[in-house]
Write a protein that holds these residues in place. Structure first.
Motif, short mmCIF file in Angstrom:
data_model
loop_
_atom_site.label_atom_id
_atom_site.label_comp_id
_atom_site.label_asym_id
_atom_site.label_seq_id
_atom_site.Cartn_x
_atom_site.Cartn_y
_atom_site.Cartn_z
N UNK A 1 -17.12 52.14 -71.11
CA UNK A 1 -17.48 50.91 -71.81
C UNK A 1 -18.93 50.59 -71.50
N UNK A 2 -19.72 50.53 -72.53
CA UNK A 2 -21.13 50.24 -72.35
C UNK A 2 -21.46 48.88 -72.96
N UNK A 3 -22.19 48.10 -72.21
CA UNK A 3 -22.63 46.80 -72.69
C UNK A 3 -24.14 46.73 -72.65
N UNK A 4 -24.69 45.97 -73.55
CA UNK A 4 -26.13 45.82 -73.59
C UNK A 4 -26.48 44.37 -73.83
N UNK A 5 -27.23 43.79 -72.90
CA UNK A 5 -27.74 42.44 -73.08
C UNK A 5 -29.14 42.51 -73.66
N UNK A 6 -29.45 41.62 -74.57
CA UNK A 6 -30.77 41.60 -75.19
C UNK A 6 -31.16 40.17 -75.53
N UNK A 7 -32.43 40.00 -75.86
CA UNK A 7 -32.91 38.70 -76.29
C UNK A 7 -33.80 37.99 -75.28
N UNK A 8 -33.90 38.53 -74.09
CA UNK A 8 -34.74 37.91 -73.09
C UNK A 8 -36.22 38.10 -73.38
N UNK A 9 -37.00 37.12 -73.00
CA UNK A 9 -38.44 37.22 -73.17
C UNK A 9 -39.13 36.15 -72.34
N UNK A 10 -40.42 36.13 -72.40
CA UNK A 10 -41.22 35.10 -71.72
C UNK A 10 -41.34 33.90 -72.64
N UNK A 106 -15.84 34.98 -61.31
CA UNK A 106 -16.39 35.77 -60.22
C UNK A 106 -16.86 37.12 -60.75
N UNK A 107 -17.91 37.64 -60.13
CA UNK A 107 -18.39 38.95 -60.55
C UNK A 107 -17.29 40.00 -60.42
N UNK A 108 -16.47 39.85 -59.39
CA UNK A 108 -15.39 40.80 -59.18
C UNK A 108 -14.29 40.73 -60.22
N UNK A 109 -14.29 39.69 -61.03
CA UNK A 109 -13.30 39.58 -62.10
C UNK A 109 -13.62 40.50 -63.27
N UNK A 110 -14.84 41.00 -63.31
CA UNK A 110 -15.30 41.77 -64.46
C UNK A 110 -15.43 43.24 -64.11
N UNK A 111 -15.02 44.06 -65.05
CA UNK A 111 -14.91 45.50 -64.81
C UNK A 111 -16.09 46.31 -65.34
N UNK A 112 -16.71 45.80 -66.38
CA UNK A 112 -17.75 46.56 -67.07
C UNK A 112 -19.02 45.72 -67.14
N UNK A 113 -20.12 46.36 -66.78
CA UNK A 113 -21.40 45.67 -66.74
C UNK A 113 -22.43 46.44 -67.54
N UNK A 114 -23.33 45.70 -68.14
CA UNK A 114 -24.43 46.32 -68.83
C UNK A 114 -25.73 46.07 -68.09
N UNK A 115 -26.76 46.71 -68.57
CA UNK A 115 -28.09 46.43 -68.05
C UNK A 115 -28.52 45.05 -68.53
N UNK A 116 -29.26 44.38 -67.74
CA UNK A 116 -29.63 43.02 -68.05
C UNK A 116 -30.86 42.89 -68.93
N UNK A 117 -31.15 41.66 -69.25
CA UNK A 117 -32.35 41.34 -70.02
C UNK A 117 -33.12 40.27 -69.26
N UNK A 118 -34.42 40.45 -69.16
CA UNK A 118 -35.24 39.54 -68.36
C UNK A 118 -35.59 38.29 -69.15
N UNK A 119 -35.31 37.15 -68.53
CA UNK A 119 -35.73 35.86 -69.06
C UNK A 119 -36.74 35.27 -68.08
N UNK A 120 -37.91 34.96 -68.57
CA UNK A 120 -38.94 34.36 -67.74
C UNK A 120 -39.39 33.07 -68.39
N UNK A 121 -39.29 31.98 -67.63
CA UNK A 121 -39.66 30.67 -68.14
C UNK A 121 -40.88 30.18 -67.36
N UNK A 122 -41.96 29.99 -68.06
CA UNK A 122 -43.19 29.53 -67.41
C UNK A 122 -43.27 28.01 -67.47
N UNK A 123 -43.89 27.45 -66.47
CA UNK A 123 -43.99 25.98 -66.41
C UNK A 123 -45.22 25.47 -67.14
#
Length: 123
Positions: A1-10, A106-123
């Motif tokens: 099972x492959x997951x992919x997170x997307x949409x993160x940006x600065x 909990x993280x342990x409740x989940x079996x399948x993980x994807x690579x993450x997406x970076x979200x950066x919020x500047x002040x």
């Protein structure tokens, strides 16, 4: 099972972003899906989760008023709408699926993980 997170940006503080969690072959179908976030040196933090087919949702208490999780069961995509972003929301956001339809926190409740997406919020 492959997951992919997307949409993160600065983005700037106060902006909104919508993250997407997709899976080739529709692996999020019939599974609860969660969003977690992680920053260097800290444990993975629960953000939100949604059951299958989407009747039940859970949020980290501090995020409930700004974040909304939803799912499109035709497109097999789970979304995380993030509004009024703050610098402390900066993290890698990961989506995960579990082998059950009911939500977990909990993280342990989940079996399948994807690579993450970076979200950066500047002040």
């Amino acid at each position: 099972v492959q997951l992919q997170a997307s949409g993160g940006e600065l983005v700037q503080a106060g902006d909104s972003l919508r993250l997407s969690c997709t899976s080739p072959g529709g692996a999020v179908s019939h599974r609860a899906v969660g969003w977690f976030r992680q920053t260097p040196g800290k444990e993975r933090e629960f953000v939100s989760a949604i059951s299958w087919p989407g009747r039940n949702t859970q949020y980290a208490g501090s995020l409930k008023n700004r974040f909304t999780i939803s799912r499109d069961n035709v497109k097999n995509i789970v979304y995380l709408q993030m509004n009024s972003l703050k610098p402390e929301d900066t993290a890698v956001y990961l989506c995960a699926a579990r082998g059950y339809s009911n939500v977990g926190r909990l993280a342990g409740d989940f079996d399948y993980w994807g690579q993450g997406t970076q979200v950066t919020v500047s002040s």
